[in-house]
Design an enzyme around this catalytic site. Structure first.
Site, PDB file in Angstrom:
ATOM      1  N   LYS A 116      16.553 -25.666  22.854  1.00  0.00           N
ATOM      2  CA  LYS A 116      15.221 -26.041  23.344  1.00  0.00           C
ATOM      3  C   LYS A 116      15.235 -27.440  23.959  1.00  0.00           C
ATOM      4  CE  LYS A 116      12.065 -22.799  21.465  1.00  0.00           C
ATOM      5  NZ  LYS A 116      10.892 -22.484  20.690  1.00  0.00           N
ATOM      6  N   LYS A 198      20.150 -13.758  25.195  1.00  0.00           N
ATOM      7  CA  LYS A 198      19.193 -12.858  24.532  1.00  0.00           C
ATOM      8  C   LYS A 198      17.950 -12.624  25.390  1.00  0.00           C
ATOM      9  CE  LYS A 198      16.126 -15.727  21.940  1.00  0.00           C
ATOM     10  NZ  LYS A 198      15.364 -16.132  20.831  1.00  0.00           N
ATOM     11  N   LYS A 201      11.099 -14.003  25.646  1.00  0.00           N
ATOM     12  CA  LYS A 201       9.752 -13.826  26.176  1.00  0.00           C
ATOM     13  C   LYS A 201       9.355 -14.944  27.137  1.00  0.00           C
ATOM     14  CE  LYS A 201       7.799 -14.325  21.571  1.00  0.00           C
ATOM     15  NZ  LYS A 201       8.019 -15.649  20.980  1.00  0.00           N
TER      16      LYS A 201
HETATM   17  P1  TYM Z   1      10.074 -15.543  18.047  1.00  0.00           P
HETATM   18  O1  TYM Z   1       8.620 -15.646  18.316  1.00  0.00           O
HETATM   19  O2  TYM Z   1      11.020 -16.186  19.001  1.00  0.00           O
HETATM   20  O3  TYM Z   1      10.491 -14.032  17.910  1.00  0.00           O
HETATM   21  C1  TYM Z   1       9.780 -13.143  17.067  1.00  0.00           C
HETATM   22  C2  TYM Z   1      10.730 -12.192  16.385  1.00  0.00           C
HETATM   23  O4  TYM Z   1      11.482 -11.457  17.364  1.00  0.00           O
HETATM   24  C3  TYM Z   1      12.877 -11.587  17.118  1.00  0.00           C
HETATM   25  N1  TYM Z   1      13.551 -11.602  18.429  1.00  0.00           N
HETATM   26  C4  TYM Z   1      14.515 -10.755  18.783  1.00  0.00           C
HETATM   27  N2  TYM Z   1      15.120  -9.743  18.133  1.00  0.00           N
HETATM   28  C5  TYM Z   1      16.078  -9.065  18.786  1.00  0.00           C
HETATM   29  N3  TYM Z   1      16.455  -9.340  20.071  1.00  0.00           N
HETATM   30  C6  TYM Z   1      15.868 -10.340  20.767  1.00  0.00           C
HETATM   31  N4  TYM Z   1      16.219 -10.605  22.018  1.00  0.00           N
HETATM   32  C7  TYM Z   1      14.849 -11.101  20.114  1.00  0.00           C
HETATM   33  N5  TYM Z   1      14.073 -12.155  20.508  1.00  0.00           N
HETATM   34  C8  TYM Z   1      13.292 -12.444  19.449  1.00  0.00           C
HETATM   35  C9  TYM Z   1      13.017 -12.920  16.408  1.00  0.00           C
HETATM   36  O5  TYM Z   1      14.218 -12.986  15.665  1.00  0.00           O
HETATM   37  C10 TYM Z   1      11.781 -12.918  15.529  1.00  0.00           C
HETATM   38  O6  TYM Z   1      12.015 -12.165  14.367  1.00  0.00           O
HETATM   39  N6  TYM Z   1      10.652 -19.003  14.506  1.00  0.00           N
HETATM   40  C11 TYM Z   1      10.251 -17.640  14.755  1.00  0.00           C
HETATM   41  C12 TYM Z   1       8.839 -17.330  14.329  1.00  0.00           C
HETATM   42  C13 TYM Z   1       8.553 -17.673  12.911  1.00  0.00           C
HETATM   43  C14 TYM Z   1       8.910 -16.913  11.768  1.00  0.00           C
HETATM   44  C15 TYM Z   1       8.399 -17.632  10.660  1.00  0.00           C
HETATM   45  C16 TYM Z   1       9.599 -15.719  11.595  1.00  0.00           C
HETATM   46  C17 TYM Z   1       7.875 -18.767  12.484  1.00  0.00           C
HETATM   47  N7  TYM Z   1       7.780 -18.738  11.137  1.00  0.00           N
HETATM   48  C18 TYM Z   1       8.601 -17.171   9.368  1.00  0.00           C
HETATM   49  C19 TYM Z   1       9.780 -15.275  10.281  1.00  0.00           C
HETATM   50  C20 TYM Z   1       9.290 -15.992   9.198  1.00  0.00           C
HETATM   51  C21 TYM Z   1      10.357 -17.381  16.242  1.00  0.00           C
HETATM   52  O7  TYM Z   1      10.341 -18.262  17.038  1.00  0.00           O
HETATM   53  O8  TYM Z   1      10.386 -16.054  16.560  1.00  0.00           O
END
Ligand code: TYM
Length: 335
Positions: A116, A198, A201
Site C-alpha cells: 500500500k 491478485k 477491487k
Molecule cells: P478485503 O476487503 O481486501 O477483502 C475482503 C475479503 O476478500 C478476500 N479476498 C480474496 N480472496 C481470494 N482472492 C482474491 N483475489 C481476494 N481478494 C480479497 C480477502 O482475503 C478478505 O477475506 N483487512 C481485510 C478486511 C478486514 C477483516 C477484518 C477480515 C478487516 N477486519 C477482520 C477478517 C476479519 C481486507 O482488507 O479485506
C-alpha cells in the site's frame, strides 16, 4: 445470536471499489456456507477503508450497497449480526489498547503495508501502518473462533493471534485465539488481465476483475478476454497462471475437483473452457444480482438490519472490552 453452544465467526470486507469474484470466492461464499454452523458477525469495515482517501458521499452509499450484497449472496439477517464497523466504537477503543501491545517491527513486516505504501506514496498515513491492530481488535472483541478470509489476510490473522497470545501471557485468558479459514481452491483468485497478481477491487483496469453485480454480457466478455498462454492445455501447471486461475474459479464455483475438470476438458481448447467458466460464473451470480435489485431500494429494511446489528455487536463487544479494562487496571465505569 441464537445459540450459545455454537462457535463464533467474525469477518469483514472493506467498502472500497466493488465486491469482486475474488472476495466472493475467497470469503463471502464461505460465510454463506458456514453461517448455519456458527454464530456469525459480518461487518462492513468502514474504519479500515479510510486508510486510503475516500469520497464521503460515495463511501456512505457504498457501505450500504456492500451490506445489501452480503444479504444478496445469501447471508441471513435473522441468524447473523450484520453491522458497520464505525457503529461499534469498541473497535477503535480496543485497537488503541492493542497498539500498546504491538511492536513497530511486527507492523513494518506486513506485506500489505509495504504494497500500500508503494501504491499510495503521497499518503503513507499512520492508519495504514496500524491497520493490522484494528483488524486484530475486530476479531478479538468477539472472542472469535474462526475467521474466513482469502490467503492475502493470513499474515494479518497471524499478527492478531500473536497480539492475543502476548496479552493473555500478561493478564491471563482474556482473548480466544482465533483460527483462519481459507478455501482449498480459490483462496487467491488472480487478476484476469495479470494473472500473477491478485484480483483486486481497486484495480483501475476493469477487465482485471469481475464485480458480483456485473451483468452476464460483461462477465462473458471479461472471461473471454482473460489473459492465458497459447498452450491450449487445460491442466494445473506451474507457470501457467492464467489458465490455472480459470480452473480455480471453475472448481470453486462448480465444486468439481481439479482432476475431474482436467478430465472433462481433456482434448478441448481454451475457447470451450472459457465458455464453460463464463456460464458457471454467470449462473452463480445471476440470483445474487436479482436479490440485490430487489433489496437495494428497501431503505427501511436495510436500516433495521444495521441498527439491530450495531446494537447486538456492541453488547458483545462491551463484554470483552470491560474485561480488558479491568485486567489493565482502569477504574470501573460507573455509568
Ligand atoms: P478485503 O476487503 O481486501 O477483502 C475482503 C475479503 O476478500 C478476500 N479476498 C480474496 N480472496 C481470494 N482472492 C482474491 N483475489 C481476494 N481478494 C480479497 C480477502 O482475503 C478478505 O477475506 N483487512 C481485510 C478486511 C478486514 C477483516 C477484518 C477480515 C478487516 N477486519 C477482520 C477478517 C476479519 C481486507 O482488507 O479485506
Amino acid at each position: 445470536m441464537e445459540n450459545n453452544a455454537k462457535k463464533i465467526i467474525f469477518s469483514g470486507i472493506q467498502p472500497t471499489g466493488c465486491i469482486t469474484l475474488g472476495n466472493y470466492i475467497g470469503a463471502l461464499k464461505n460465510w454463506v456456507e458456514l453461517q448455519n454452523d456458527y454464530n456469525c458477525l459480518f461487518s462492513v469495515v468502514d474504519l479500515h477503508s479510510i486508510t486510503v482517501r475516500q469520497d464521503s458521499a460515495l463511501l456512505r452509499k457504498r457501505c450500504k450497497e456492500f451490506l445489501v450484497q452480503y444479504l444478496a449472496c445469501g447471508i441471513d439477517a435473522e441468524k447473523n449480526i450484520l453491522f458497520f464497523q464505525s457503529h461499534v466504537p469498541q473497535h477503535a477503543e480496543l485497537s488503541w489498547i492493542l497498539s500498546c501491545y504491538t511492536y513497530m517491527g511486527e507492523l513494518s513486516r506486513m506485506t500489505q503495508y509495504k504494497d500500500k505504501c508503494a501504491k499510495h506514496a503521497d499518503n503513507i498515513n499512520a492508519g495504514l501502518f496500524t491497520y493490522p491492530v484494528l483488524m486484530a481488535a475486530d476479531i478479538l472483541l468477539y472472542q472469535t473462533d474462526l475467521v474466513p478470509v482469502g490467503s492475502d489476510q493470513k499474515q494479518h490473522l497471524e499478527i492478531a493471534r500473536d497480539i492475543a497470545m502476548r496479552f493473555n501471557g500478561i493478564y491471563g485468558e482474556v482473548f480466544k485465539i482465533p483460527e483462519g479459514f481459507t478455501p482449498k481452491e480459490g483462496a487467491r483468485i488472480m487478476s484476469l488481465q495479470d494473472p500473477t497478481s491478485k484480483m483486486s477491487k481497486s484495480d483501475p483496469n476493469e477487465n482485471g476483475f469481475i464485480s458480483i453485480l456485473d451483468n452476464p454480457d460483461v462477465i462473458v466478455r471479461k472471461i473471454k478476454r482473460a489473459v492465458t498462454d497459447s498452450d491450449n492445455v487445460i491442466k494445473i501447471r506451474e507457470g501457467h497462471d492464467g489458465i490455472n486461475n480459470l480452473i480455480n474459479i471453475y472448481a470453486s464455483i462448480t465444486k468439481k475437483s481439479i482432476a475431474d475438470i482436467e478430465n472433462e476438458f481433456d482434448g478441448k481448447g481454451y475457447g470451450d473452457f472459457k465458455q464453460s467458466v463464463a456460464e458457471a460464473v454467470v449462473e452463480e451470480l445471476r440470483p445474487i444480482r436479482a436479490r440485490y435489485d430487489d433489496l437495494i431500494n428497501n431503505k427501511d429494511y436495510i436500516e433495521e438490519i444495521y441498527k439491530n446489528g450495531a446494537y447486538a455487536a456492541q453488547k458483545l463487544a462491551s463484554r470483552t472490552l470491560s474485561k480488558v479494562h479491568r485486567k489493565i487496571g482502569f477504574v470501573d465505569r460507573k455509568y
